[in-house]
Design an enzyme around this catalytic site. Structure first.
Site, PDB file in Angstrom:
ATOM      1  N   PRO A   1       0.793  -1.224   0.000  1.00  0.00           N
ATOM      2  CA  PRO A   1       0.000   0.000   0.000  1.00  0.00           C
ATOM      3  C   PRO A   1       0.832   1.285   0.000  1.00  0.00           C
ATOM      4  O   PRO A   1       0.294   2.370   0.209  1.00  0.00           O
ATOM      5  CB  PRO A   1      -0.791  -0.115   1.304  1.00  0.00           C
ATOM      6  CG  PRO A   1       0.161  -0.823   2.224  1.00  0.00           C
ATOM      7  CD  PRO A   1       0.934  -1.792   1.360  1.00  0.00           C
TER       8      PRO A   1
ATOM      9  N   ASN B   1       2.630   5.283   3.511  1.00  0.00           N
ATOM     10  CA  ASN B   1       1.574   4.280   3.409  1.00  0.00           C
ATOM     11  C   ASN B   1       0.283   4.975   2.983  1.00  0.00           C
ATOM     12  O   ASN B   1      -0.225   5.849   3.680  1.00  0.00           O
ATOM     13  CB  ASN B   1       1.395   3.571   4.758  1.00  0.00           C
ATOM     14  CG  ASN B   1       0.510   2.342   4.648  1.00  0.00           C
ATOM     15  OD1 ASN B   1      -0.559   2.379   4.057  1.00  0.00           O
ATOM     16  ND2 ASN B   1       0.957   1.233   5.240  1.00  0.00           N
ATOM     17  N   HIS B   2      -0.241   4.560   1.820  1.00  0.00           N
ATOM     18  CA  HIS B   2      -1.403   5.239   1.239  1.00  0.00           C
ATOM     19  C   HIS B   2      -2.680   5.017   2.048  1.00  0.00           C
ATOM     20  O   HIS B   2      -3.672   5.719   1.861  1.00  0.00           O
ATOM     21  CB  HIS B   2      -1.614   4.762  -0.200  1.00  0.00           C
ATOM     22  CG  HIS B   2      -2.173   5.796  -1.119  1.00  0.00           C
ATOM     23  ND1 HIS B   2      -2.861   6.903  -0.682  1.00  0.00           N
ATOM     24  CD2 HIS B   2      -2.155   5.890  -2.478  1.00  0.00           C
ATOM     25  CE1 HIS B   2      -3.250   7.624  -1.722  1.00  0.00           C
ATOM     26  NE2 HIS B   2      -2.820   7.035  -2.822  1.00  0.00           N
ATOM     27  N   ALA B   3      -2.673   4.048   2.951  1.00  0.00           N
ATOM     28  CA  ALA B   3      -3.836   3.873   3.820  1.00  0.00           C
ATOM     29  C   ALA B   3      -4.003   5.069   4.753  1.00  0.00           C
ATOM     30  O   ALA B   3      -5.113   5.357   5.229  1.00  0.00           O
ATOM     31  CB  ALA B   3      -3.703   2.587   4.628  1.00  0.00           C
TER      32      ALA B   3
END
Length: 208
Positions: A24, A184-186
């Site tokens: 991610p 982290n794209h979350a």
């Protein structure tokens, strides 16, 4: 340190989506103008690295999402983000530091110096004190890169932002330094990375 209420978070669906991905993370490289801070460090006989790292940490600590960390399925919000920078040894190896952040440059510089002395006088790779409330960063002053990839452990919970600072290049009478950031794209979107670079440049342009 506190926990984020994910259910009421406006990024809840984005968070859930990116949590399903095998990797991610995303990263990019952008140039920052270090002309002013380089001259300031030179005039004051200070470390250029410590100067721009402090400016970087001031910027990191103003962006809310860069303070978020994944711990199991929870999102922890850290009040203060410190710096875990690689510090080189004379034999071209390095150790990981853990430098306490302070808005005061003098205090931050002192914290850096203590960690530098610890690393230079040991063979330890890891610092005795560590928390996820930090960024991981490295200086790569030998290469003015335009792309960069960080090692990935395979753990989707890895959420500490990773930064790298490259070799300065001169362009249009400006001193430009490439900066890579991996997140982290979350937890972090391009918007938040843009916030960071905007604030970082403001801090680099200050004369104090």
């Amino acid at each position: 340190m506190k926990y984020l209420d994910i259910e009421s978070w406006n990024r809840k669906e984005l968070f859930r989506h990116f949590r399903t991905l095998e990797d991610p993370t995303f990263g990019l490289v952008a140039d920052v103008d270090v002309s002013i801070i380089y001259q300031l460090a030179k005039e004051k006989n200070q470390s250029f690295f410590v100067r721009y790292l402090h400016a970087c940490m001031k910027a990191i600590n103003t962006v809310e999402n860069l303070k978020y960390r994944l711990e199991d399925d929870m999102v922890v919000v850290y009040e203060r983000i410190n710096a875990s920078a690689t510090i080189a040894r004379p034999d071209n190896t390095f150790g990981f530091s853990y430098i306490g952040y302070s808005e005061s440059f003098e205090e931050f510089q002192l914290n850096f110096q203590k960690e530098k002395e610890r690393i230079l006088n040991s063979n330890d790779l890891f610092p005795p004190k560590y928390s996820l409330g930090c960024i991981h960063c490295s200086a790569i002053p030998w290469v003015s890169f335009s792309g960069h990839k960080e090692p990935f452990s395979g753990n989707k919970n890895d959420s500490v932002p990773q930064l790298a600072f490259g070799k300065i290049k001169e362009q249009n009478k400006k001193m430009l330094m490439p900066v890579a950031i991996n997140v982290n794209h979350a937890l972090v979107d391009g918007y938040h990375v843009g916030q960071f670079f905007g604030k970082f440049q403001q801090e680099l342009d200050k004369i104090d």
